[in-house]
Design a protein around this motif. Structure first.
Motif, PDB file in Angstrom:
ATOM      1  N   THR A 285      94.260  86.102  31.790  1.00 21.65           N
ATOM      2  CA  THR A 285      93.361  85.978  31.317  1.00 21.65           C
ATOM      3  C   THR A 285      92.036  86.946  31.819  1.00 21.65           C
ATOM      4  OG1 THR A 285      93.674  83.765  30.553  1.00 21.65           O
ATOM      5  CG2 THR A 285      90.946  84.978  30.199  1.00 21.65           C
ATOM      6  N   GLY A 286      91.788  87.173  33.080  1.00 20.84           N
ATOM      7  CA  GLY A 286      90.606  87.774  33.877  1.00 20.84           C
ATOM      8  C   GLY A 286      89.286  86.861  34.242  1.00 20.84           C
ATOM      9  N   CYS A 287      89.277  85.858  33.912  1.00 26.57           N
ATOM     10  CA  CYS A 287      88.454  84.667  34.199  1.00 26.57           C
ATOM     11  C   CYS A 287      88.876  82.908  34.423  1.00 26.57           C
ATOM     12  CB  CYS A 287      87.158  85.049  33.570  1.00 26.57           C
ATOM     13  SG  CYS A 287      87.041  85.053  31.806  1.00 26.57           S
ATOM     14  N   ALA A 288      88.586  82.518  35.164  1.00 26.83           N
ATOM     15  CA  ALA A 288      88.732  80.755  35.255  1.00 26.83           C
ATOM     16  C   ALA A 288      87.824  79.934  35.365  1.00 26.83           C
ATOM     17  CB  ALA A 288      89.961  80.349  35.731  1.00 26.83           C
ATOM     18  N   ILE A 289      86.961  79.521  34.872  1.00 30.38           N
ATOM     19  CA  ILE A 289      85.689  78.704  34.959  1.00 30.38           C
ATOM     20  C   ILE A 289      86.503  77.246  35.555  1.00 30.38           C
ATOM     21  CG2 ILE A 289      83.563  78.146  35.036  1.00 30.38           C
ATOM     22  CD1 ILE A 289      82.811  79.865  32.994  1.00 30.38           C
ATOM     23  N   ILE A 290      86.233  76.901  36.536  1.00 29.10           N
ATOM     24  CA  ILE A 290      86.401  75.781  37.384  1.00 29.10           C
ATOM     25  C   ILE A 290      85.521  75.109  38.756  1.00 29.10           C
ATOM     26  CG2 ILE A 290      88.631  76.109  37.185  1.00 29.10           C
ATOM     27  CD1 ILE A 290      89.554  76.107  40.090  1.00 29.10           C
ATOM     28  N   GLY A 291      86.017  74.125  38.869  1.00 25.55           N
ATOM     29  CA  GLY A 291      85.044  73.122  39.432  1.00 25.55           C
ATOM     30  C   GLY A 291      85.665  73.139  41.223  1.00 25.55           C
ATOM     31  N   GLN A 292      85.106  72.917  41.846  1.00 20.20           N
ATOM     32  CA  GLN A 292      85.470  72.987  43.601  1.00 20.20           C
ATOM     33  C   GLN A 292      86.613  72.177  44.061  1.00 20.20           C
ATOM     34  OE1 GLN A 292      82.129  72.385  46.008  1.00 20.20           O
ATOM     35  NE2 GLN A 292      83.339  72.052  48.054  1.00 20.20           N
ATOM     36  N   THR A 293      87.182  72.458  44.540  1.00 16.15           N
ATOM     37  CA  THR A 293      88.363  71.740  44.550  1.00 16.15           C
ATOM     38  C   THR A 293      88.461  71.396  45.849  1.00 16.15           C
ATOM     39  OG1 THR A 293      90.257  73.327  46.057  1.00 16.15           O
ATOM     40  CG2 THR A 293      90.212  72.880  43.345  1.00 16.15           C
ATOM     41  N   GLY A 294      89.197  69.767  46.219  1.00 18.75           N
ATOM     42  CA  GLY A 294      88.731  69.620  48.221  1.00 18.75           C
ATOM     43  C   GLY A 294      89.352  70.208  48.981  1.00 18.75           C
ATOM     44  N   ASP A 295      89.756  71.501  48.285  1.00 14.10           N
ATOM     45  CA  ASP A 295      90.738  72.312  49.471  1.00 14.10           C
ATOM     46  C   ASP A 295      89.726  73.428  49.722  1.00 14.10           C
ATOM     47  OD1 ASP A 295      92.727  70.732  50.138  1.00 14.10           O
ATOM     48  OD2 ASP A 295      94.266  71.798  48.484  1.00 14.10           O
ATOM     49  N   LEU A 296      88.705  73.629  49.318  1.00 15.51           N
ATOM     50  CA  LEU A 296      87.631  74.612  49.253  1.00 15.51           C
ATOM     51  C   LEU A 296      86.280  74.447  49.841  1.00 15.51           C
ATOM     52  CD1 LEU A 296      88.245  76.626  45.799  1.00 15.51           C
ATOM     53  CD2 LEU A 296      89.351  77.438  48.589  1.00 15.51           C
ATOM     54  N   ALA A 297      85.889  74.940  50.834  1.00  8.19           N
ATOM     55  CA  ALA A 297      84.606  74.284  51.607  1.00  8.19           C
ATOM     56  C   ALA A 297      84.622  72.911  51.865  1.00  8.19           C
ATOM     57  CB  ALA A 297      83.412  75.019  50.865  1.00  8.19           C
ATOM     58  N   PRO A 298      85.461  72.368  52.732  1.00  5.55           N
ATOM     59  CA  PRO A 298      85.274  70.902  52.573  1.00  5.55           C
ATOM     60  C   PRO A 298      84.015  70.648  53.542  1.00  5.55           C
ATOM     61  CG  PRO A 298      87.421  71.214  53.477  1.00  5.55           C
ATOM     62  CD  PRO A 298      86.459  72.261  52.565  1.00  5.55           C
ATOM     63  N   ALA A 299      83.589  71.097  54.254  1.00  5.65           N
ATOM     64  CA  ALA A 299      82.488  71.218  54.964  1.00  5.65           C
ATOM     65  C   ALA A 299      81.203  70.977  54.442  1.00  5.65           C
ATOM     66  CB  ALA A 299      82.703  72.285  56.195  1.00  5.65           C
ATOM     67  N   ASP A 300      81.249  71.846  53.418  1.00  7.55           N
ATOM     68  CA  ASP A 300      80.497  71.601  52.319  1.00  7.55           C
ATOM     69  C   ASP A 300      79.749  71.101  51.621  1.00  7.55           C
ATOM     70  OD1 ASP A 300      77.632  73.185  50.757  1.00  7.55           O
ATOM     71  OD2 ASP A 300      79.507  72.312  49.264  1.00  7.55           O
ATOM     72  N   LYS A 301      80.627  70.017  51.183  1.00  3.68           N
ATOM     73  CA  LYS A 301      81.002  68.476  50.955  1.00  3.68           C
ATOM     74  C   LYS A 301      80.472  67.280  51.168  1.00  3.68           C
ATOM     75  CE  LYS A 301      84.105  69.091  46.590  1.00  3.68           C
ATOM     76  NZ  LYS A 301      85.574  68.028  46.130  1.00  3.68           N
ATOM     77  N   ARG A 302      80.579  67.665  52.517  1.00  2.00           N
ATOM     78  CA  ARG A 302      80.747  66.549  53.802  1.00  2.00           C
ATOM     79  C   ARG A 302      78.969  66.529  54.194  1.00  2.00           C
ATOM     80  NH1 ARG A 302      81.655  64.336  59.684  1.00  2.00           N
ATOM     81  NH2 ARG A 302      80.940  61.828  58.710  1.00  2.00           N
ATOM     82  N   LEU A 303      78.135  67.644  54.513  1.00  3.90           N
ATOM     83  CA  LEU A 303      77.258  67.877  54.634  1.00  3.90           C
ATOM     84  C   LEU A 303      76.215  67.718  53.482  1.00  3.90           C
ATOM     85  CD1 LEU A 303      74.848  69.427  56.619  1.00  3.90           C
ATOM     86  CD2 LEU A 303      75.805  71.449  56.066  1.00  3.90           C
ATOM     87  N   TYR A 304      76.562  68.288  52.271  1.00  3.83           N
ATOM     88  CA  TYR A 304      75.343  68.655  50.921  1.00  3.83           C
ATOM     89  C   TYR A 304      76.081  66.906  50.810  1.00  3.83           C
ATOM     90  CZ  TYR A 304      73.177  68.698  46.780  1.00  3.83           C
ATOM     91  OH  TYR A 304      72.642  68.492  46.213  1.00  3.83           O
ATOM     92  N   ALA A 305      76.771  66.151  51.198  1.00  7.25           N
ATOM     93  CA  ALA A 305      76.154  64.288  50.777  1.00  7.25           C
ATOM     94  C   ALA A 305      75.237  63.870  51.746  1.00  7.25           C
ATOM     95  CB  ALA A 305      77.612  63.656  50.666  1.00  7.25           C
ATOM     96  N   ILE A 306      74.981  64.381  52.688  1.00 10.48           N
ATOM     97  CA  ILE A 306      74.080  64.122  53.870  1.00 10.48           C
ATOM     98  C   ILE A 306      72.725  64.320  53.607  1.00 10.48           C
ATOM     99  CG2 ILE A 306      73.730  63.712  56.344  1.00 10.48           C
ATOM    100  CD1 ILE A 306      76.998  63.716  56.958  1.00 10.48           C
TER     101      ILE A 306
END
Length: 435
Positions: free
Chosen positions: A146-167
């Motif tokens: 298709t050329g594009c896909a708009i999706i959410g962040q999976t647990g495997d992409l930048a997991p450090a960001d998820k932990r740091l952002y929550a804090i």
């Protein structure tokens, strides 16, 4: 080096090495560093800041905390855009299919609403069946075909960001420019981008209400992303009123369809979307000038190619095959619609855009608590742009609500958000500057 030594050095304003930052990120991603230590580190950065090379190192370490996608098999320029968020900002829904129809590959990792700002994922979840969390195989297939896909962040992409952002979210350290920069860019870099265009909002409906603050953030994002090897530029755009003429999840999806059908010409959303499309095409070396890029984007809309691409993306990710032709058959519609009339004659001279976003949340269109369910049907349509002359009794907006009570409350909030007087002013400039 012990984590407390890294914290001490940053607390004292010293410059951390890339290796030291990488070890700290690796430690808190693995759970070897306590939440208290991560919070102390975030607060030290908030007070003392980070040099450019430190922020680059933090961004790369967070990127490398999980998977980094490789699109070398695609054969198209890998590009994306990121907005810092606003009200009525549904640009991603139009922009991704426009540039995808012109040869770019856009693996767009998007987010949910944050505070008063709407989230791209919340808008797409208005559509029955649309899968915002596909597995990697479907994600790749959609981008390839298709050329594009708009999706959410999976647990495997930048997991450090998820932990740091929550804090950061619970320790009053969200508004640190180095931490904002690393958070945004670690996810974008993990998506395997070659080029990135940033839309940094400024104004009453943006997180950055001051132009100099917006410039500081834009410069940080551009310098760090380029330092990390991704060709990046930024546009600072006005968010002193809703960008689209609507606000609310399903309603903004309808706006996107109308836009791609060529029905929003001359609007502020058109100015911003086409400027970003031109910048994406220019960064990817598909065009030689921004003017040529804008022309190609306009042609993609006029020919129907961009709309067709949007429809194919929706169906590829689980949505209805006939969504473009029958959108309301596949999205919730509010039970109550109420008009908002101008209480006096005059010119719409100012807007508290943040309050418009909060009114959408009050209708149920956003979250007060992370666990809250979103009513995708509610919001506002027909919002008139600033500078419009109205007479008493003219319709200045329509409210879409679940019941009469919430509609009445939203009506009062919306009227309180706008100023109508005889002074008057011209329309605001949509594109403030490029960095």
């Amino acid at each position: 080096m012990l984590p407390q030594e890294t914290i001490r050095r940053k607390r004292n304003g010293e410059t951390l090495s890339g290796e030291e930052i990488a070890r700290f990120v690796e430690g808190f991603t693995a759970g070897a560093i306590s939440e208290g230590q991560v919070a102390a580190f975030a607060m030290a950065v908030w007070f003392k800041g980070m040099a450019r090379d430190e922020t680059v190192a933090l961004t790369l370490a967070m990127r490398d905390s999980g998977d980094v996608l490789d699109w070398s098999d695609i054969g198209s320029p890998i590009a994306d855009k990121h907005s810092t968020g606003g009200v009525g900002d549904n640009v991603s829904l139009m922009l991704a299919p426009i540039v995808a129809s012109l040869g770019l590959a856009v693996p767009m990792i998007s987010g949910r609403g944050l505070g008063h700002t709407g989230g791209t994922l919340d808008k797409l979840e208005s559509i029955a069946g649309y899968n915002i969390m596909p597995d990697e195989a479907l994600f790749r297939k959609t981008v390839r075909e298709t050329g594009c896909a708009i999706i959410g962040q999976t647990g495997d992409l930048a997991p450090a960001d998820k932990r740091l952002y929550a804090i950061r979210d619970v320790t009053a350290t969200v508004d640190s420019v180095p931490l904002i920069t690393a958070s945004i860019l670690s996810k974008k870099l993990a998506a395997g981008l070659e080029t990135l265009v940033l839309d940094v909002k400024v104004g009453s409906g943006a997180f950055m209400t001051d132009l100099e603050e917006a410039r500081t953030l834009a410069r940080s994002l551009v310098e760090v992303a380029n330092g990390a090897g991704v060709k990046t530029s930024a546009l600072i755009t006005d968010m002193n009123e809703p960008l689209a003429d609507c606000a609310g999840n399903a309603l903004e999806v309808i706006h996107a369809l109308d836009f791609l059908k060529g029905l929003k010409q001359g609007s502020r959303s058109e100015a911003v979307t086409l400027a970003l499309a031109a910048e994406m095409l220019l960064s990817a070396c598909v065009v030689a000038t921004a003017e040529e890029g804008r022309g190609q984007a306009e042609a993609a809309i006029a020919s129907g190619r961009a709309l067709e691409t949007f429809g194919r993306m929706i169906s590829s990710l689980g949505g209805p095959a006939d969504f473009v032709d029958r959108p309301w058959a596949h999205m919730p519609k509010a039970a109550v619609e109420v008009v908002v009339e101008a209480p006096q004659a005059g010119v719409l001279t100012s807007c508290k855009a943040r309050e418009v976003g909060m009114a959408v949340i009050g209708l149920g269109g956003g979250r007060i608590l992370p666990s809250d369910a979103v009513d995708h049907s509610v919001g506002f349509t027909g919002l008139l742009p600033l500078g419009t002359r109205v007479e008493k009794g003219d319709v200045i907006a329509r409210i879409h609500a679940r019941d009469e009570g919430s509609a009445a409350k939203a009506r009062a909030e919306l009227l309180a958000s706008y100023t109508i007087d005889e002074g008057g002013q011209g329309p605001r400039i949509s594109i403030v500057e490029k960095i």
